[in-house]
Write an enzyme that holds these catalytic residues in place. Structure first.
Site, PDB file in Angstrom:
ATOM      1  N   CYS A  89       0.855  -1.192   0.000  1.00  0.00           N
ATOM      2  CA  CYS A  89       0.000   0.000   0.000  1.00  0.00           C
ATOM      3  C   CYS A  89       0.884   1.232   0.000  1.00  0.00           C
ATOM      4  O   CYS A  89       1.905   1.283   0.694  1.00  0.00           O
ATOM      5  CB  CYS A  89      -0.900  -0.015   1.237  1.00  0.00           C
ATOM      6  SG  CYS A  89      -1.847   1.501   1.474  1.00  0.00           S
ATOM      7  N   CYS A  92       1.430   4.735   3.456  1.00  0.00           N
ATOM      8  CA  CYS A  92       2.352   4.967   4.564  1.00  0.00           C
ATOM      9  C   CYS A  92       3.793   4.732   4.102  1.00  0.00           C
ATOM     10  O   CYS A  92       4.097   3.720   3.498  1.00  0.00           O
ATOM     11  CB  CYS A  92       2.039   4.046   5.732  1.00  0.00           C
ATOM     12  SG  CYS A  92       0.452   4.349   6.518  1.00  0.00           S
ATOM     13  N   CYS A 368       1.843  22.262   5.224  1.00  0.00           N
ATOM     14  CA  CYS A 368       1.919  20.798   5.317  1.00  0.00           C
ATOM     15  C   CYS A 368       3.004  20.230   4.408  1.00  0.00           C
ATOM     16  O   CYS A 368       3.122  19.011   4.286  1.00  0.00           O
ATOM     17  CB  CYS A 368       0.565  20.171   4.979  1.00  0.00           C
ATOM     18  SG  CYS A 368      -0.025  20.518   3.318  1.00  0.00           S
TER      19      CYS A 368
END
Length: 412
Positions: A89, A92, A368
């Site tokens: 995935c 992360c 961010c």
């Protein structure tokens, strides 16, 4: 022969160097730079090349660790297992890293970006938010594969990896959509609000004439309006709209922004990219009933939510439109303090110059992306503003992302 190597699919044994912005570390092989994900500085790994466009660098995923570095742990998510290779995935970057080391890596990245881009020697320490490394994420976006399964995409790929759960997302959110079949190609938004209600929105892509597709949104679960409470104040926001995804982030960030802003009583504040009014509420309290706060936001839905959320604060005015267009209006009153929370790409030269032309005493910049922040800090420096304080928070554990709040003051 083009003369440019293509190492895609090749496996390389490399010694891993320093962490870099973007969730990877830097290694070198036969004179080329290899950006390696799922590795740690100081490790020796086998890295499989996933993307190579020729030239001086390529991208790779670590698929075997020959020598592990301190800080490496077993990923809590099975879809982050190194044995999966390139089928992991992509959500992360740091599942294989303990929490303290994650924050050290992010601190190094922010420090390096400020030095390289803004020319500042500014050591940064990324702080932990309450709640730990797992079950902090209240909002998630999933894709649907050709069989109708919901899942996440690998890094830099359009493939979909079906999932049963996601350990960084709040309990029950992902299973709510993983247990169902969806229209192939759909995109799903899952939001768990502060009152425990779960909102699920499906964006279906339906074919139209001549090969075009039309995206049609439908509410599958929940009301579509998320209810949040921050420092005792209630907020309503579209379940698909912007809200800080970490449970603890809104409370922490509003406290820091309010402290750094310190708008004088009866003063004027700008809240740029103001969303649904999270920061404007505190700014309004600081300026008092005889001061003024201007909230600027390009999303009309967010402005509508902000008007409703701050209806008891008549000192707050609202402008729906891009920051660039609104600040071009010379009738906008000059601010004492500016707060801005731009998108990931940062504010950019046009916005920075529009702000500094009105000569506020202080600017509070919420960012961010450390590279975008460094670029904006450099632009502010060109226009007479210096960085005087910077707070950094691990608002996205297990990923490479980090949130920074910077205070800039006008020189002279």
């Amino acid at each position: 022969m083009t003369g440019k190597p293509d190492w895609t699919g090749r496996r390389l044994e490399v010694e891993v160097g320093p962490v870099a912005h973007g969730g990877h570390c830097v290694a070198r092989y036969e004179g080329r730079v290899v950006f390696v994900r799922h590795a740690l500085p100081g490790e020796v790994v086998i890295a499989e090349v996933t993307e190579d466009k020729g030239g001086g660098f390529c991208r790779a995923d670590a698929v075997e660790v020959r020598q592990a570095a301190p800080g490496r742990v077993t990923p809590p998510c099975p879809l982050a297992d190194i044995a999966l290779g390139t089928d992991r995935c992509g959500g992360c970057d740091f599942q294989h890293v303990d929490g303290e080391t994650q924050r050290e890596l992010k601190s190094a990245v922010v420090t390096e970006q400020l030095q390289r881009i803004a020319g500042l020697d500014w050591p940064v320490q990324v702080r932990e938010l309450p709640g730990g490394l797992l079950r902090w994420r209240t909002r998630a976006r999933l894709a649907v594969d050709r069989k109708g399964n919901a899942g996440f995409r690998p890094s830099r790929s359009h493939r979909v990896i079906p999932v049963a759960d996601c350990p960084i997302t709040v309990e029950g959110a992902v299973p709510e959509v993983a247990d169902r079949r969806w229209r192939p190609g759909a995109e799903l938004t899952v939001t768990a609000d502060g009152e425990g209600e779960l909102h699920v929105t499906a964006l279906d892509k339906k074919p139209q004439r001549r090969g075009h597709q039309q995206a049609v949104a439908r509410q599958v679960a929940g009301s579509g309006v998320a209810h949040e409470t921050v420092r005792g104040l209630p907020f309503e926001v579209s379940a698909q709209g912007f809200w800080q995804v970490h449970r603890a982030a809104p409370e922490t960030f509003t406290e820091v922004v309010a402290r750094l802003a310190a708008v004088p009583s009866r003063g004027v504040a700008w809240d740029l990219y103001g969303g649904v009014g999270l920061f404007a509420a505190d700014l309004a309290e600081q300026v008092g009933p005889t001061g003024s706060v201007l909230l600027v936001e390009s999303s009309r839905r967010a402005v509508e939510d902000a008007v409703a959320n701050l209806r008891d604060l008549p000192q707050v005015g609202f402008r729906a439109g891009t920051v660039e267009r609104v600040l071009a209006d010379e009738d906008v009153p000059a601010p004492d303090v500016v707060v801005l929370d731009p998108p990931r790409k940062g504010a950019g030269r046009e916005v920075v110059e529009a702000i500094t032309a009105r000569e506020p005493s202080r600017v509070v910049h919420v960012a961010c992306d450390p590279a975008a922040l460094a670029r904006d800090v450099s632009l502010f420096a060109e226009n007479g503003y210096r960085l005087v304080e910077l707070e950094a928070y691990d608002a996205f554990p297990m990923t490479h992302h980090v949130e920074c709040i910077a205070l800039l003051e006008r020189e002279g």
